[in-house]
Motif scaffolding. Structure first.
Motif, PDB file in Angstrom:
ATOM      1  N   MET A 157      87.946  31.382  -1.759  1.00 21.10           N
ATOM      2  CA  MET A 157      86.875  31.342  -2.738  1.00 21.10           C
ATOM      3  C   MET A 157      86.543  29.884  -3.062  1.00 21.10           C
ATOM      4  O   MET A 157      87.413  29.109  -3.464  1.00 21.10           O
ATOM      5  CB  MET A 157      87.304  32.069  -4.023  1.00 21.10           C
ATOM      6  CG  MET A 157      86.294  32.018  -5.150  1.00 21.10           C
ATOM      7  SD  MET A 157      86.869  32.888  -6.637  1.00 21.10           S
ATOM      8  CE  MET A 157      88.206  31.800  -7.162  1.00 21.10           C
ATOM      9  N   ASP A 158      85.299  29.496  -2.847  1.00 23.13           N
ATOM     10  CA  ASP A 158      84.808  28.177  -3.241  1.00 23.13           C
ATOM     11  C   ASP A 158      83.925  28.332  -4.468  1.00 23.13           C
ATOM     12  O   ASP A 158      82.977  29.132  -4.459  1.00 23.13           O
ATOM     13  CB  ASP A 158      83.995  27.537  -2.110  1.00 23.13           C
ATOM     14  CG  ASP A 158      84.878  26.958  -1.017  1.00 23.13           C
ATOM     15  OD1 ASP A 158      86.067  26.723  -1.294  1.00 23.13           O
ATOM     16  OD2 ASP A 158      84.389  26.744   0.104  1.00 23.13           O
ATOM     17  N   THR A 159      84.238  27.589  -5.503  1.00 22.44           N
ATOM     18  CA  THR A 159      83.430  27.660  -6.724  1.00 22.44           C
ATOM     19  C   THR A 159      83.058  26.253  -7.183  1.00 22.44           C
ATOM     20  O   THR A 159      83.785  25.283  -6.939  1.00 22.44           O
ATOM     21  CB  THR A 159      84.191  28.360  -7.864  1.00 22.44           C
ATOM     22  OG1 THR A 159      85.382  27.624  -8.163  1.00 22.44           O
ATOM     23  CG2 THR A 159      84.558  29.771  -7.494  1.00 22.44           C
ATOM     24  N   ARG A 160      81.925  26.186  -7.824  1.00 21.40           N
ATOM     25  CA  ARG A 160      81.505  24.942  -8.474  1.00 21.40           C
ATOM     26  C   ARG A 160      81.182  25.264  -9.915  1.00 21.40           C
ATOM     27  O   ARG A 160      80.367  26.143 -10.210  1.00 21.40           O
ATOM     28  CB  ARG A 160      80.301  24.326  -7.777  1.00 21.40           C
ATOM     29  CG  ARG A 160      79.805  23.034  -8.454  1.00 21.40           C
ATOM     30  CD  ARG A 160      78.801  22.312  -7.612  1.00 21.40           C
ATOM     31  NE  ARG A 160      79.409  21.820  -6.377  1.00 21.40           N
ATOM     32  CZ  ARG A 160      78.741  21.193  -5.420  1.00 21.40           C
ATOM     33  NH1 ARG A 160      77.419  21.019  -5.549  1.00 21.40           N
ATOM     34  NH2 ARG A 160      79.345  20.779  -4.337  1.00 21.40           N
TER      35      ARG A 160
ATOM     36  N   ALA B  20      90.124  28.250  -4.029  1.00 17.47           N
ATOM     37  CA  ALA B  20      91.250  29.126  -4.354  1.00 17.47           C
ATOM     38  C   ALA B  20      91.349  30.247  -3.328  1.00 17.47           C
ATOM     39  O   ALA B  20      90.386  30.552  -2.620  1.00 17.47           O
ATOM     40  CB  ALA B  20      91.092  29.713  -5.758  1.00 17.47           C
ATOM     41  N   SER B  21      92.528  30.835  -3.264  1.00 19.92           N
ATOM     42  CA  SER B  21      92.720  32.032  -2.436  1.00 19.92           C
ATOM     43  C   SER B  21      92.627  33.263  -3.318  1.00 19.92           C
ATOM     44  O   SER B  21      93.007  33.237  -4.496  1.00 19.92           O
ATOM     45  CB  SER B  21      94.075  31.988  -1.736  1.00 19.92           C
ATOM     46  OG  SER B  21      95.131  32.085  -2.680  1.00 19.92           O
ATOM     47  N   VAL B  22      92.093  34.339  -2.759  1.00 22.44           N
ATOM     48  CA  VAL B  22      92.005  35.625  -3.451  1.00 22.44           C
ATOM     49  C   VAL B  22      92.749  36.650  -2.612  1.00 22.44           C
ATOM     50  O   VAL B  22      92.403  36.882  -1.454  1.00 22.44           O
ATOM     51  CB  VAL B  22      90.540  36.073  -3.643  1.00 22.44           C
ATOM     52  CG1 VAL B  22      90.485  37.405  -4.384  1.00 22.44           C
ATOM     53  CG2 VAL B  22      89.751  35.004  -4.393  1.00 22.44           C
ATOM     54  N   THR B  23      93.771  37.217  -3.181  1.00 19.63           N
ATOM     55  CA  THR B  23      94.582  38.201  -2.472  1.00 19.63           C
ATOM     56  C   THR B  23      94.449  39.562  -3.153  1.00 19.63           C
ATOM     57  O   THR B  23      94.585  39.661  -4.382  1.00 19.63           O
ATOM     58  CB  THR B  23      96.066  37.780  -2.446  1.00 19.63           C
ATOM     59  OG1 THR B  23      96.179  36.507  -1.828  1.00 19.63           O
ATOM     60  CG2 THR B  23      96.902  38.796  -1.677  1.00 19.63           C
ATOM     61  N   ILE B  24      94.189  40.594  -2.346  1.00 24.98           N
ATOM     62  CA  ILE B  24      94.055  41.965  -2.848  1.00 24.98           C
ATOM     63  C   ILE B  24      95.184  42.789  -2.254  1.00 24.98           C
ATOM     64  O   ILE B  24      95.408  42.768  -1.039  1.00 24.98           O
ATOM     65  CB  ILE B  24      92.693  42.560  -2.466  1.00 24.98           C
ATOM     66  CG1 ILE B  24      91.571  41.679  -3.032  1.00 24.98           C
ATOM     67  CG2 ILE B  24      92.559  43.988  -2.981  1.00 24.98           C
ATOM     68  CD1 ILE B  24      90.209  42.004  -2.474  1.00 24.98           C
ATOM     69  N   ALA B  25      95.925  43.480  -3.115  1.00 23.98           N
ATOM     70  CA  ALA B  25      97.084  44.237  -2.633  1.00 23.98           C
ATOM     71  C   ALA B  25      97.304  45.464  -3.499  1.00 23.98           C
ATOM     72  O   ALA B  25      96.781  45.575  -4.616  1.00 23.98           O
ATOM     73  CB  ALA B  25      98.328  43.343  -2.632  1.00 23.98           C
ATOM     74  N   LEU B  26      98.094  46.403  -2.957  1.00 23.39           N
ATOM     75  CA  LEU B  26      98.594  47.546  -3.716  1.00 23.39           C
ATOM     76  C   LEU B  26     100.046  47.265  -4.067  1.00 23.39           C
ATOM     77  O   LEU B  26     100.802  46.721  -3.256  1.00 23.39           O
ATOM     78  CB  LEU B  26      98.480  48.833  -2.898  1.00 23.39           C
ATOM     79  CG  LEU B  26      97.059  49.324  -2.599  1.00 23.39           C
ATOM     80  CD1 LEU B  26      97.107  50.532  -1.668  1.00 23.39           C
ATOM     81  CD2 LEU B  26      96.314  49.670  -3.889  1.00 23.39           C
TER      82      LEU B  26
ATOM     83  N   SER C  95      86.290  34.750   4.714  1.00 21.91           N
ATOM     84  CA  SER C  95      87.594  35.030   5.310  1.00 21.91           C
ATOM     85  C   SER C  95      88.065  33.824   6.103  1.00 21.91           C
ATOM     86  O   SER C  95      87.271  33.160   6.771  1.00 21.91           O
ATOM     87  CB  SER C  95      87.510  36.256   6.220  1.00 21.91           C
ATOM     88  OG  SER C  95      88.715  36.408   6.946  1.00 21.91           O
ATOM     89  N   ASN C  96      89.342  33.557   6.012  1.00 21.50           N
ATOM     90  CA  ASN C  96      89.907  32.502   6.846  1.00 21.50           C
ATOM     91  C   ASN C  96      90.463  33.066   8.153  1.00 21.50           C
ATOM     92  O   ASN C  96      91.151  32.372   8.894  1.00 21.50           O
ATOM     93  CB  ASN C  96      91.011  31.756   6.094  1.00 21.50           C
ATOM     94  CG  ASN C  96      92.104  32.688   5.577  1.00 21.50           C
ATOM     95  OD1 ASN C  96      92.010  33.906   5.728  1.00 21.50           O
ATOM     96  ND2 ASN C  96      93.124  32.122   4.977  1.00 21.50           N
ATOM     97  N   GLN C  97      90.136  34.342   8.407  1.00 21.53           N
ATOM     98  CA  GLN C  97      90.589  34.993   9.638  1.00 21.53           C
ATOM     99  C   GLN C  97      89.487  35.048  10.683  1.00 21.53           C
ATOM    100  O   GLN C  97      89.696  34.664  11.835  1.00 21.53           O
ATOM    101  CB  GLN C  97      91.072  36.423   9.320  1.00 21.53           C
ATOM    102  CG  GLN C  97      92.195  36.490   8.297  1.00 21.53           C
ATOM    103  CD  GLN C  97      93.466  35.825   8.781  1.00 21.53           C
ATOM    104  OE1 GLN C  97      93.793  35.873   9.968  1.00 21.53           O
ATOM    105  NE2 GLN C  97      94.182  35.181   7.851  1.00 21.53           N
ATOM    106  N   SER C  98      88.298  35.531  10.290  1.00 19.69           N
ATOM    107  CA  SER C  98      87.224  35.680  11.270  1.00 19.69           C
ATOM    108  C   SER C  98      85.869  35.740  10.571  1.00 19.69           C
ATOM    109  O   SER C  98      85.780  36.077   9.385  1.00 19.69           O
ATOM    110  CB  SER C  98      87.422  36.952  12.106  1.00 19.69           C
ATOM    111  OG  SER C  98      87.261  38.108  11.305  1.00 19.69           O
ATOM    112  N   ALA C  99      84.816  35.399  11.329  1.00 16.34           N
ATOM    113  CA  ALA C  99      83.462  35.480  10.793  1.00 16.34           C
ATOM    114  C   ALA C  99      83.061  36.919  10.529  1.00 16.34           C
ATOM    115  O   ALA C  99      82.315  37.212   9.587  1.00 16.34           O
ATOM    116  CB  ALA C  99      82.476  34.829  11.768  1.00 16.34           C
TER     117      ALA C  99
END
Length: 401
Positions: free
Chosen positions: A274-277, A253-259, A302-306
């Motif tokens: 987010m990877d869950t089992r 799943a994706s997790v998005t944090i915003a105001l 992150s899918n942007q950078s390590a």
């Protein structure tokens, strides 16, 4: 060449045959229970039969025989009198048996709604296979989104096998059964969750604001104190894995944090994967198949950078706690409602035992009649049965019942 062609067509037909997602085996123990209940029903039907007194004349012989003396005079009743008895009793027995069978079959759900989003298809894929000790049935066992009634997930899972015979009934479910459920909810748009403002746990809200303080402080004063939004969205249909050691469900799943300032577009602070089992415990209660999930493995990155993935490490434990405390109970509450399996009304499972195999699981159970057959039949009897009774009974027999 003809033989080769026939073999090729046979192999092609086998390759195209639809695999069952659900199998049910009814053993001789269950059939004996149903037989006893059926006999009890027929006894009740016979008690309602009233045979009128027989009066008539044969030449110089006048007769007037009441019902109470039938047994006493049974050895003297002529073939013509047996004909009259057959007209009364045999059609009633025939009709009672047909009503019993049809009423039970009518209560078995074939294609029905699970909830407002998803339905399930329990169509029989082929004729039941009967042996001296068992009756085996193959069902499609596939969920589908109600908005896409004609959609179906291809079944590429292992075909479930039934070999046990100790219990009255055995039900087998393949990984396809559960995968089709999760894909149906995914296609229906149900696998997402949005928490805004007070819905975000207070400790997690403070931690997220501290983590992204560098980004928040650069925003305008009107945005800095805006409510926080945490959105979880499943990116692909979850998949089920069944092994002898247990059943697991993998979710990405994706997790998005915003105001989310009022009257302004929301301001995204971060997005991560987010990877869950989840471990899944399957149970059968009554006629409802239920699943309870437990969070076993959790990882965010992150899918942007390590480098950004390293920065997310402090969020790992709080987000996992939030899932365990806030999300999993809501999910399990919905899962615990269960889904009905194809069993006639008034019959429930008791003393269930779940066994995992490679690619499928089986549930062995005994049967319990929660309702008598008469109650089931009366509930499903048409409003008017006078015409049906007459049309379904066979012509009067010419031999004794």
């Amino acid at each position: 060449m003809a033989l080769v062609g026939a073999l090729f067509l046979a192999l092609l037909a086998g390759a195209q045959a639809e695999l069952p997602g659900c199998k049910i085996r009814i053993t001789s123990k269950a059939l004996e229970l149903v037989k006893q209940e059926g006999l009890r029903f027929l006894e009740q039907e016979l008690e309602t039969i009233t045979i009128p007194d027989l009066r008539g004349k044969e030449g110089y012989f006048y007769y007037n025989i009441s019902e109470k003396v039938y047994e006493f005079l049974s050895t003297f009743i002529t073939s013509g009198m047996r004909f009259l008895l057959n007209q009364q009793i045999c059609p009633v027995l025939y009709h009672a048996g047909m009503v019993l069978l049809n009423s039970l079959l009518d209560t078995v759900p074939v294609r029905s709604n699970v909830d407002e989003l998803v339905g399930i298809d329990y169509s029989l894929l082929k004729d039941p296979a009967a042996s001296a000790s068992n009756l085996d049935m193959d069902f499609r066992g596939a969920f589908f989104p109600l908005a896409e009634g004609n959609w179906s997930l291809p079944n590429r899972a292992v075909e479930p096998q039934l070999r046990e015979e100790e219990r009255m009934v055995y039900v087998a479910f393949s990984e396809f059964f559960f995968d089709s459920a999760m894909e149906s909810y995914f296609r229906a748009g149900a696998l997402k969750l949005s928490l805004v403002g007070d819905k975000v746990p207070h400790d997690l809200d403070m931690l997220l604001r501290a983590t992204y303080f560098g980004s928040i402080v650069l925003l305008s004063p009107a945005v800095i104190d805006s409510p926080l939004k945490l959105e979880l969205r499943v990116l692909a249909p979850p998949r089920c894995t069944i092994k002898p050691s247990g059943t697991t469900v993998s979710v990405t799943a994706s997790v998005t944090i915003a105001l989310v300032p009022s009257d302004q577009p929301e301001v995204q602070l971060s997005s991560m994967i987010m990877d869950t089992r989840l471990s899944a415990k399957v149970a059968l209660r009554g006629k409802a198949l239920r699943v309870q999930l437990d969070l076993r493995r959790f990882r965010i990155y992150s899918n942007q950078s390590a480098l950004e993935s390293l920065a997310l490490i402090p969020l790992q434990t709080p987000l996992k706690t939030m899932l365990q405390i806030g999300v999993m109970p809501m999910l399990n509450e919905r899962m615990w409602r269960g889904v009905q399996i194809p069993l006639p009304e008034g019959i429930n499972f008791v003393r269930e035992v779940v066994t995992n195999h490679a690619g499928f699981l089986t549930i062995g159970a005994d049967l319990h009649f929660a309702k008598g057959l008469r109650e089931v039949i009366e509930k499903n009897r048409p409003a008017s049965t006078s015409d049906t009774s007459a049309s379904s009974a066979p012509p009067p027999a010419t031999t004794a019942a």
